[in-house]
Write an enzyme that holds these catalytic residues in place. Structure first.
Site, PDB file in Angstrom:
ATOM      1  N   SER A 103       0.814  -1.208   0.000  1.00 48.88           N
ATOM      2  CA  SER A 103       0.000   0.000   0.000  1.00 48.88           C
ATOM      3  C   SER A 103       0.855   1.268   0.000  1.00 48.88           C
ATOM      4  O   SER A 103       1.617   1.515  -0.926  1.00 48.88           O
ATOM      5  CB  SER A 103      -0.947  -0.042   1.200  1.00 48.88           C
ATOM      6  OG  SER A 103      -1.906   0.975   1.139  1.00 48.88           O
ATOM      7  N   ASP A 244      -0.996   1.415  -4.034  1.00 46.06           N
ATOM      8  CA  ASP A 244      -1.795   0.338  -4.634  1.00 46.06           C
ATOM      9  C   ASP A 244      -3.167   0.815  -5.108  1.00 46.06           C
ATOM     10  O   ASP A 244      -3.975   0.015  -5.567  1.00 46.06           O
ATOM     11  CB  ASP A 244      -1.930  -0.849  -3.681  1.00 46.06           C
ATOM     12  CG  ASP A 244      -2.864  -0.579  -2.504  1.00 46.06           C
ATOM     13  OD1 ASP A 244      -2.957   0.592  -2.092  1.00 46.06           O
ATOM     14  OD2 ASP A 244      -3.485  -1.524  -2.005  1.00 46.06           O
TER      15      ASP A 244
END
Length: 447
Positions: A103, A244
């Site tokens: 992420s 992401d």
């Protein structure tokens, strides 16, 4: 999540090369997931996508080998946003989807997220089942039953069309100048296409990934470059995604940051004004109190969930509501998609701007954020801060000082070895002092 050995609030995450983020573990994880996802009497398949980290190639190969050993077919999507894997898992009727990503973390971290066949995060029972298989000896299925691997070359195009389908056909961004910050991450090749094909004049920063620069001084957690670009280019607004692509933050034309709490308020208020908001709104324990007060003033119900999009989704499903989110820009819009999606969320904000005829600055003025201070205390290992008497005593003192006009929240991060200390209230100086005092107590009490 205390009963879980590997899974946190958002999958499995850590530093590359350190357990469990190693090729050996990923091989076993692929096999264990394959066993957990297999359904008798059918050919099972799992999709694998990743962000732009260099280590993603290594872990992709390891997961592929493990799944094949379990007799599960693999479809490789390449670099794609996390929500794209959720969407494609549904459209391919796959048994599950796997995302290799950490992420918003730097390149030296990586992790794994799973999606169910319906494109939602796994429930606790299935994560427990995967961990149970991880403790079993890895047994390769018969040679004739090994899973096959193939690449899905049209995955980006499929996802671009999906994103555009979440807004009305008549919606256009003609005449809008937008700066996109793709964080050198998974949205770099799809987000510009979405906004350009909807008519916007788009410029891009953070769109040249090299495997090591993901989230480096760009993206939703580092808005400085986007703020400068918006002002220098005279753009209408800026949109920043994380590595992401499941989070979004925005920058107004004057360079002001618009966070996830404000974006959630904008979407909810416009939908409510049009009679399109089904039920109320779910935030989290971290959501600014100003959001709750502003929504309730309009007559919109508001409920708080534990931190993490999976818990936001749980409350949305329980209430049969459609809209929820976090201050980080992770929003769930159930009538558009099955998980947090930065591009889709940004489009919903732009749709609210278009329908209202107002600017983003105008729309965000409908709520007033209360001062909030967050201090992250790095610890050797995560622990429950409210399980220690000295910390509980310090929190009680802080709550007594703030009274009804403020809040104190301490929690262990589900993705990093951090204890997050948050205070909120009317006086910025007071809450900053209290947060720092609590952080010292937590640091001294850490194991």
């Amino acid at each position: 999540m205390s009963d879980r050995k590997y899974f946190g609030t958002d999958g499995i995450r850590g530093r590359v090369g350190e357990t469990p983020i190693t090729p050996e573990f990923m091989l076993r994880l692929g096999w264990a997931a394959g066993q957990a996802f297999k359904r008798d009497g059918q050919r099972n398949s799992v999709l694998i996508g990743k962000d732009t980290r260099l280590s993603g190639y290594m872990f992709e190969s390891a997961l592929e080998a493990g799944l094949s050993a379990a007799g599960v077919d693999v479809k490789l999507l390449g670099p794609m946003p996390t929500p794209a894997i959720a969407y494609l898992t549904r459209t391919f009727r796959a048994s599950a989807g796997i995302v290799i990503s950490a992420s918003h973390n730097p390149h030296h971290d990586n992790g794994i997220k799973f999606f169910s066949a319906s494109g939602t995060k796994l429930d606790d029972a299935l994560e427990t089942e995967i961990e149970r298989w991880l403790d079993q000896p890895l047994e390769v299925c018969a040679s004739a039953d090994l899973g096959k691997a193939s690449r899905v070359d049209d995955a980006p195009g499929r996802y671009v069309e999906f994103c555009k389908s979440t807004v009305p056909n008549e919606f256009t961004l003609e005449g809008k100048k937008i700066v996109l910050d793709c964080a050198h991450g998974a949205t770099y090749h799809v987000a510009p296409k979405v906004f350009r094909e909807l008519g916007a004049k788009v410029s891009v920063i953070g769109g040249e990934p090299d495997g090591l620069n993901i989230n480096l001084n760009v993206g939703s957690t580092e808005l400085g470059a986007l703020k400068r670009a918006v002002v220098e280019q005279g753009a209408d607004l800026g949109i920043a995604f994380d590595g992401d692509g499941d989070r979004v933050m925005m920058v107004d034309r004057d360079g002001s940051e618009v966070d996830g709490d404000e974006l959630l308020f904008v979407i909810a208020s416009q939908r409510f004004a049009e009679g399109r908001l089904k039920g109320g709104v779910v935030g989290t324990l971290m959501t600014n109190l100003g959001v709750e007060l502003a929504l309730r003033e309009q007559g919109i119900e508001f409920e708080r969930a534990k931190v993490g999009d999976r818990y936001v989704m749980e409350r949305l499903l329980a209430n049969n509501w459609v809209l929820g989110g976090e201050g980080s820009g992770h929003m769930v819009i159930r009538d558009c998609t099955s998980t947090g999606d930065g591009i889709v969320s940004a489009l919903q904000v732009l749709l609210a701007i278009s329908k209202s005829g107002k600017t983003l600055a105008d729309l965000r003025r409908g709520m007033t954020k209360l001062p909030q201070t967050m201090v992250n205390v790095r610890v050797a290992e995560r622990f429950d801060p409210l399980g220690r008497n000295d910390i509980v005593t310090a929190v009680q003192r802080a709550e007594a000082e703030l009274g009804d006009g403020g809040r104190v929240l301490l929690r262990a991060s589900g993705t990093e070895p951090l204890i997050r200390v948050m205070t909120e209230g009317q006086d910025a100086e007071v809450i900053a002092r209290i947060a720092n005092e609590l952080a010292v107590v937590v640091e001294q009490s850490a194991p």
